[in-house]
Design a protein around this motif. Structure first.
Motif, short mmCIF file in Angstrom:
data_model
loop_
_atom_site.label_atom_id
_atom_site.label_comp_id
_atom_site.label_asym_id
_atom_site.label_seq_id
_atom_site.Cartn_x
_atom_site.Cartn_y
_atom_site.Cartn_z
N ARG A 183 0.83 -1.20 0.00
CA ARG A 183 0.00 0.00 0.00
C ARG A 183 0.87 1.26 0.00
NH1 ARG A 183 -2.75 -1.64 3.81
NH2 ARG A 183 -1.71 -0.58 5.52
N GLU A 184 1.88 1.29 0.88
CA GLU A 184 2.79 2.44 0.96
C GLU A 184 3.57 2.62 -0.34
OE1 GLU A 184 3.48 4.73 3.51
OE2 GLU A 184 1.74 3.98 4.59
N TYR A 185 3.97 1.51 -0.96
CA TYR A 185 4.72 1.57 -2.21
C TYR A 185 3.92 2.31 -3.29
CZ TYR A 185 6.91 0.14 -6.57
OH TYR A 185 7.50 0.15 -7.81
N PHE A 186 2.63 1.98 -3.43
CA PHE A 186 1.82 2.56 -4.48
C PHE A 186 1.20 3.90 -4.11
CE2 PHE A 186 1.95 -1.86 -5.90
CZ PHE A 186 2.31 -1.66 -7.22
N GLU A 187 0.91 4.14 -2.84
CA GLU A 187 0.18 5.35 -2.46
C GLU A 187 1.05 6.49 -1.95
OE1 GLU A 187 -2.88 4.09 0.24
OE2 GLU A 187 -3.78 2.77 -1.25
N ARG A 188 2.20 6.17 -1.38
CA ARG A 188 3.04 7.21 -0.79
C ARG A 188 3.87 7.91 -1.87
NH1 ARG A 188 6.24 6.50 4.80
NH2 ARG A 188 6.87 8.66 5.01
N PRO B 249 9.35 1.55 1.30
CA PRO B 249 8.11 2.30 1.17
C PRO B 249 7.66 2.91 2.50
CG PRO B 249 7.92 0.19 0.08
CD PRO B 249 9.21 0.17 0.85
N LEU B 250 8.01 2.26 3.60
CA LEU B 250 7.57 2.74 4.91
C LEU B 250 8.24 4.05 5.31
CD1 LEU B 250 7.54 -0.68 6.82
CD2 LEU B 250 5.67 0.45 5.58
N HIS B 251 9.35 4.37 4.64
CA HIS B 251 10.06 5.63 4.93
C HIS B 251 9.98 6.60 3.75
CE1 HIS B 251 12.29 2.56 7.43
NE2 HIS B 251 11.72 3.35 8.32
N GLY B 252 9.19 6.27 2.73
CA GLY B 252 9.07 7.12 1.56
C GLY B 252 10.31 7.13 0.69
N THR B 253 11.16 6.11 0.86
CA THR B 253 12.43 6.09 0.14
C THR B 253 12.48 5.04 -0.97
OG1 THR B 253 13.36 4.66 1.87
CG2 THR B 253 13.76 7.02 2.08
N PHE B 254 11.41 4.28 -1.16
CA PHE B 254 11.30 3.33 -2.27
C PHE B 254 9.83 3.18 -2.58
CE2 PHE B 254 10.84 -0.94 -4.10
CZ PHE B 254 11.74 -0.86 -5.14
N THR B 255 9.37 3.92 -3.58
CA THR B 255 7.96 3.91 -3.94
C THR B 255 7.82 3.76 -5.45
OG1 THR B 255 7.86 6.30 -4.29
CG2 THR B 255 7.43 5.51 -2.04
N GLU B 256 6.59 3.61 -5.91
CA GLU B 256 6.37 3.52 -7.34
C GLU B 256 6.90 4.77 -8.03
OE1 GLU B 256 2.90 2.16 -10.35
OE2 GLU B 256 2.32 3.74 -8.95
N ALA B 257 6.75 5.93 -7.39
CA ALA B 257 7.25 7.17 -7.98
C ALA B 257 8.76 7.10 -8.24
CB ALA B 257 6.94 8.36 -7.06
#
Length: 104
Positions: A24-29, A51-59
């Motif tokens: 969820r964090e990967y795609f939404e953050r 993803p939990l730290h905003g440092t590896f996301t889909e973006a």
């Protein structure tokens, strides 16, 4: 090398991750572009982060993919690119997403 006392045993509950939250964090953050810790950075085997730290996301993955496509276009590279799948639980069945960025 010392053998871990956990070797051969099930992981304790406090060490387990919530895969649904991670995905969820990967795609939404979305990374905070003003936080240098959340910008794309590379280690010895690729981008590092969570993803939990905003440092590896889909973006992050889409930005890296777009940069590769732009680089190839500027240099008139027309040979096909090969995309590998990242071995991470974040992507699940949606691991083909970066292929759509370059439009090819």
């Amino acid at each position: 090398m010392t053998i871990s006392p956990l070797a051969g045993k099930p992981a304790p509950k406090e060490m387990l991750i919530d895969v649904a939250r991670l995905e969820r964090e990967y795609f939404e953050r979305h990374p905070d572009l003003h936080d240098p810790n959340q910008l794309v950075s590379f280690g010895t085997s690729g981008h590092r982060g969570s993803p939990l730290h905003g440092t590896f996301t889909e973006a992050h993955i889409l930005a890296i993919t777009q940069a590769i496509c732009d680089y190839r276009e500027r240099r008139e590279r027309t040979a096909p690119s090969t995309w590998g799948r990242t071995p991470t639980p974040c992507l699940g069945p949606r691991s083909d997403r970066p292929r759509s960025v370059g439009g090819k």
